[in-house]
Design a protein around this motif. Sequence first.
Motif, PDB file in Angstrom:
ATOM      1  N   ASP A   1      34.088  43.494  36.999  1.00 42.53           N
ATOM      2  CA  ASP A   1      35.794  43.412  36.270  1.00 42.53           C
ATOM      3  C   ASP A   1      35.481  44.884  34.903  1.00 42.53           C
ATOM      4  O   ASP A   1      36.310  46.002  34.977  1.00 42.53           O
ATOM      5  CB  ASP A   1      36.146  41.983  35.432  1.00 42.53           C
TER       6      ASP A   1
ATOM      7  N   GLN B   1      38.099  33.228  20.398  1.00 40.96           N
ATOM      8  CA  GLN B   1      37.789  33.346  21.773  1.00 40.96           C
ATOM      9  C   GLN B   1      35.549  33.348  22.127  1.00 40.96           C
ATOM     10  O   GLN B   1      35.250  32.494  22.999  1.00 40.96           O
ATOM     11  CB  GLN B   1      38.642  33.704  22.812  1.00 40.96           C
TER      12      GLN B   1
ATOM     13  N   SER C   1      42.938  36.386  29.200  1.00 37.61           N
ATOM     14  CA  SER C   1      42.956  37.402  30.210  1.00 37.61           C
ATOM     15  C   SER C   1      43.255  35.923  31.323  1.00 37.61           C
ATOM     16  O   SER C   1      42.988  36.580  32.062  1.00 37.61           O
ATOM     17  CB  SER C   1      41.149  37.859  30.186  1.00 37.61           C
ATOM     18  N   MET C   2      42.594  34.587  30.702  1.00 35.62           N
ATOM     19  CA  MET C   2      42.949  33.722  32.418  1.00 35.62           C
ATOM     20  C   MET C   2      44.095  32.636  31.668  1.00 35.62           C
ATOM     21  O   MET C   2      44.520  32.979  30.921  1.00 35.62           O
ATOM     22  CB  MET C   2      41.941  32.687  31.411  1.00 35.62           C
ATOM     23  N   ARG C   3      45.167  32.512  32.902  1.00 34.54           N
ATOM     24  CA  ARG C   3      45.422  31.704  32.942  1.00 34.54           C
ATOM     25  C   ARG C   3      45.282  30.315  32.487  1.00 34.54           C
ATOM     26  O   ARG C   3      44.149  29.841  32.629  1.00 34.54           O
ATOM     27  CB  ARG C   3      46.607  31.350  34.558  1.00 34.54           C
TER      28      ARG C   3
ATOM     29  N   ASP D   1      43.078  28.164  34.470  1.00 33.07           N
ATOM     30  CA  ASP D   1      41.774  28.343  34.417  1.00 33.07           C
ATOM     31  C   ASP D   1      40.940  28.313  33.150  1.00 33.07           C
ATOM     32  O   ASP D   1      39.558  28.402  32.975  1.00 33.07           O
ATOM     33  CB  ASP D   1      41.983  30.470  34.594  1.00 33.07           C
ATOM     34  N   ASN D   2      42.304  28.345  32.155  1.00 34.56           N
ATOM     35  CA  ASN D   2      41.419  28.180  30.433  1.00 34.56           C
ATOM     36  C   ASN D   2      40.745  26.480  30.903  1.00 34.56           C
ATOM     37  O   ASN D   2      39.495  26.605  29.916  1.00 34.56           O
ATOM     38  CB  ASN D   2      42.086  28.388  29.586  1.00 34.56           C
TER      39      ASN D   2
ATOM     40  N   PHE E   1      37.753  26.335  32.781  1.00 35.23           N
ATOM     41  CA  PHE E   1      36.260  27.341  32.738  1.00 35.23           C
ATOM     42  C   PHE E   1      35.173  26.089  32.444  1.00 35.23           C
ATOM     43  O   PHE E   1      34.174  26.984  33.449  1.00 35.23           O
ATOM     44  CB  PHE E   1      36.785  28.163  31.538  1.00 35.23           C
TER      45      PHE E   1
ATOM     46  N   GLN F   1      49.405  28.248  35.921  1.00 36.87           N
ATOM     47  CA  GLN F   1      49.522  29.354  36.501  1.00 36.87           C
ATOM     48  C   GLN F   1      50.944  30.817  35.525  1.00 36.87           C
ATOM     49  O   GLN F   1      49.945  31.455  35.532  1.00 36.87           O
ATOM     50  CB  GLN F   1      50.155  29.239  37.909  1.00 36.87           C
TER      51      GLN F   1
ATOM     52  N   TYR G   1      50.072  32.484  31.587  1.00 30.39           N
ATOM     53  CA  TYR G   1      48.957  32.881  30.732  1.00 30.39           C
ATOM     54  C   TYR G   1      49.493  32.677  29.300  1.00 30.39           C
ATOM     55  O   TYR G   1      50.702  31.980  29.169  1.00 30.39           O
ATOM     56  CB  TYR G   1      49.240  34.602  30.651  1.00 30.39           C
TER      57      TYR G   1
ATOM     58  N   ARG H   1      41.861  22.079  26.977  1.00 31.88           N
ATOM     59  CA  ARG H   1      40.346  21.815  27.875  1.00 31.88           C
ATOM     60  C   ARG H   1      39.013  21.445  27.456  1.00 31.88           C
ATOM     61  O   ARG H   1      38.202  21.376  27.585  1.00 31.88           O
ATOM     62  CB  ARG H   1      40.257  23.362  27.104  1.00 31.88           C
TER      63      ARG H   1
END
Lengths: 263, 172
Positions: A53, A135, B92-94, B97-98, B101, B132, B134, B150
């Motif tokens: 990336d 983050q 930057s992740m959907r 995905d968060n 992770f 799906q 963001y 999460r």
Amino acid sequence: MSEPALSAVLRPLDLLGEWAISLAASLGRFGTFLSAALAAMVTPPLKFWAFVDRINFIGFRSLLIILLTGGFTGMVLGLQIFFTLSRFGSEAFLGPAVALSLIRELGPVLAALMVTGRAGSALTAELGIMRITEQIDALEVMALSPMRYLVAPSIFAGIITFPLMTAMFDVIGIFGGYLVGVELLGLSPGTYFGEMQTFVDFGDISLGFWKSIAFGVIVTWVCTYKGFHVGHGAEGVARATTQAVVLSSVLILVWDYFIGSVW
Amino acid sequence: MIKIEGLRKSFGAQPVLRGLDLEIPTGSITVIIGRSGGGKSVFLKHLIGLLRPDGGRVLLDGQEITRLSGKALDAIRRRYGVVFQGGALFDSMRCGDNVAFPLREKVKLPKAEITKRVESALAQVGLEGVSQKYPAEVSGGMRKRVAIARALVTEPEIVFFDEPTRGSTRSS
């Protein structure tokens, strides 16, 4: 001497001391940051997809600006050097003059400055926003190293992409010089490339190569560091981005002179 | 049990924590309420090792965590789930995905099992069908709930919530 008078005399020394301690602490943090990133680079697991990336972010997305600036730099060099050499009747040396200027100096330096402006600033802003929106803290409390996920892939990508982009800058620049010198001003193509092969040796290419690797480390190091240690809010991100671009550009020029003088 | 002894923290000349003592028993739900800017988030950051105190200490099951770093601190953090004030989702992740992770990076489960656990965690917070999207495409309250999913998906021993109801409606 009375106490207030003594205090007034010592105050500048006090401030100088504070400044020196703060500078030493900043340099220490800067060095520690790089050591931590290098340690994350050489110890598994390597975050392969994060690295891919970053290659895309720093390298591939900078290609257009590299090709444009490389082409026009070569054309300007071709034009100016041709007119200078023609005063001495030495137009035949246009090829080596353009190639040596690009390979030894302008290619690595201008490519690095262009990537700093395009990708370095974005890298700082991205990390800065990740910092202020917690983050990076989230990664840390998941017991995952931000160095491994965010910084090491960027520095590794800088080491790989900067020499490649410099090579492209050089090649397109040489053809830019060819376009002006041969196609527009009438120099023979054989002379342009033939003399270049005679005068440009491996040492010149090697110098440009090592410079570009050094610049790759400097730009990604400075830009990730500034993003990581951003101040508060949008203003902090803006200030960090400006500082990253200015510091990277100055260090590129200083380091360019340093390597050039000892090579 | 989490035990806090004489915790002190200042930022420049501004004291934020002035010798805080507290015991949080195992298996309990403890709520800390205070005025805005009173130091609740600063206190939380000491518990999760993001800030170091000027004085005092934090003990988790008798082990002092305020001086830990590196792998020792990571071992403590593996027992935690944390929901940050703003959610702190990776933009930057959907959303899916968060949530996935920490499972992908910390637990290393099979892909099918991760998908199942992510869907279950999102369903638990009433967010089926957002995996799906963001974070920027969902509301603040939904982001907060994705952050809760999460934090809970790894089934941590201790969960910290920083203003968990901020941005949420009564129904959520």
